[in-house]
Design a protein around this motif. Structure first.
Motif, PDB file in Angstrom:
ATOM      1  N   ASN A 377       0.822  -1.206   0.000  1.00 45.34           N
ATOM      2  CA  ASN A 377       0.000   0.000   0.000  1.00 45.34           C
ATOM      3  C   ASN A 377       0.860   1.262   0.000  1.00 45.34           C
ATOM      4  N   LEU A 442      -5.060   2.296  -0.652  1.00 39.97           N
ATOM      5  CA  LEU A 442      -5.332   1.373   0.461  1.00 39.97           C
ATOM      6  C   LEU A 442      -5.541  -0.056  -0.005  1.00 39.97           C
ATOM      7  N   GLY A 443      -5.771  -0.255  -1.296  1.00 41.88           N
ATOM      8  CA  GLY A 443      -5.981  -1.609  -1.812  1.00 41.88           C
ATOM      9  C   GLY A 443      -7.357  -2.156  -1.509  1.00 41.88           C
TER      10      GLY A 443
END
Length: 462
Positions: A377, A442-443
């Motif tokens: 991230n 943030l994924g």
């Protein structure tokens, strides 16, 4: 009573009940196993161990002179590789936990069921041989000795500690053992489970990954066991559950300790009996599924708190693999960072082939409490902000956690929720409140960002 066969026996049975000793002997021999050694006086166990070094010890807990716990402690101290199974007339959690903490690999309750006894003995002997094979060439493991190197291609690793993990995966993959993978969040437990499946004899059958934290009491049975048409109002047709869908393959149960204790007995029954009923049906369905479970918690503590069943743990923990956190395998940090840089630079149509030296140095000093996931991230976010051809410390500075003396003193006092809240807030500040961009860093997806903002009361401030 003491009976030691002339031919080296792999099993020693210790019990002050001579009738039970002879009964266990008859069960083992009739099933084709070598005649076991028998002893009724627990004071003689250690001398026998030194003379014969048994692979498996079936050990009664309640005995005169030395009780089973005392003998277990002595055996594991001097012969840590020997498998020990404790046998007791009482099914008490506290006793099971104590035996487990001393190294017992399983727990049987009297009266003994012959089929369960034989299944356990065979599993324990196979486990001993597996561990012995793994240790035969010494503790040090290297990546070049892996038989299936390509299977690990998606897991970037150069640290020696991960070489041992990969060798454990290869050793257990060809068995049908249930496996528990321990590791902090973000260490790659699911990826490792997929590798086990990929190089196993079940590789052509399905692999299903299920997060146990997402199932409430009301939907657990329907999701795992399925239902028959008409089982409830909206059941308009038959439906398979996860066990049927994964038949012949592997079922990965992530965050296993988050499953409600009231549901653990239902899961245990299917694992033990390999059969279940769909909701609304009286037809027994047989199932052949390998279980791989994962947790980021200390299961022993969860058992002590009565949050997790000791008998379920024994059934799923036929083999245990521990993934070390990223901060304990620093040789992996830069290779992983370069790997993620390549992926996210390409995804954002940027040419950023290298890390700057000061960023590399800072990465090596970072604690990475979120492990590999946090590192990815961080790199993903820095790539979005970087305008040059080298990923610099300036582009990542606001994404890196502060690692000064005060941070090191207090960081362990933070809860995971606190850490997540702070990280989300920091990313949103960097992106000027741009939710889609923050989600990318943030994924997670945008809807999850909004849920997190609501959960942490950040919506108005970000």
């Amino acid at each position: 009573m003491e009976s030691i066969p002339d031919k080296h026996p792999p099993v020693l049975v210790v019990d002050d009940d001579e009738g039970l000793l002879l009964s266990i002997k008859a069960t083992l021999v009739s099933s084709g196993l070598p005649e076991p050694a028998l002893v009724s006086d627990s004071r003689n166990v250690m001398a026998l161990m030194r003379d014969h070094h048994f692979q498996l010890i079936l050990l009664d807990l309640m005995m005169p002179h030395l009780n089973g716990i005392e003998v277990l402690e002595k055996i594991k101290r001097e012969f840590p590789d020997s498998e020990c199974v404790v046998v007791s007339a009482n099914d008490e959690v506290a006793t099971a936990v104590e035996a487990m903490s001393l190294g017992a690999s399983d727990y049987l309750v009297k009266p003994l069921n012959s089929d369960k006894l034989m299944a356990l003995v065979n599993r324990s002997l196979e486990k001993y041989n597996l561990q012995n094979e793994l240790a035969r060439f010494g503790r040090k493991k290297v990546f070049s000795e892996l038989k299936n190197q390509q299977a690990f291609a998606d897991m970037v690793a150069e640290d020696e500690s991960m070489a041992l993990v990969f060798h454990q995966v290869e050793a257990v993959a060809d068995t049908d053992y249930s496996v528990v993978i321990n590791g902090e969040s973000g260490t790659g437990k699911e990826m490792l489970a997929r590798v086990i499946h990929r190089i196993s004899n079940r590789s052509k059958a399905p692999f299903f990954a299920v997060n146990m934290a997402s199932f409430s009491k009301t939907i657990f049975e329907d999701e795992f066991f399925g239902h028959a048409k008409g089982a409830y109002t909206d059941a308009s047709s038959d439906r398979r559950g996860f066990f049927e869908a994964a038949h012949g393959g592997t079922l990965f149960l992530d965050e296993i300790t988050e499953l409600d204790p009231s549901l653990q007995a239902k899961l245990l029954r299917v694992i033990e009996e390999r059969e279940f009923y769909r909701l609304g049906s009286t037809e027994i369905r047989n199932v052949d599924v390998r279980i791989i479970a994962a947790t980021n918690r200390d299961i022993n503590e969860e058992i002590i708190k009565n949050h997790f069943r000791a008998d379920l743990f024994y059934r799923i923990n036929m083999y245990n693999i521990k993934i070390p956190p990223l901060r304990e395998r620093t040789d992996d940090i830069l290779p992983l960072a370069k790997h993620f840089l390549k992926i996210h630079a390409r995804a954002n149509n940027k040419i950023i082939p290298r890390l700057s030296p000061d960023l590399a140095e800072r990465l090596l000093q970072s604690p990475f409490l979120g492990n590999v996931r946090e590192l990815e991230n961080l790199i993903a976010g820095a790539v979005l902000l970087e305008r040059g051809k080298t990923l610099t410390l300036a582009s990542a500075r606001n994404l890196l956690p502060y690692n000064g003396p005060e941070r090191r003193k207090s960081v362990e006092l933070l809860t995971l929720d606190d850490l997540e809240k702070r990280h989300i807030k920091r990313v949103l500040e960097i992106t000027d409140g741009n939710r889609p961009q923050a989600a990318k860093i943030l994924g997670i997806n945008v809807s999850t960002v909004y849920r997190k903002l609501e959960k942490y009361n950040l919506a108005e401030n970000c």
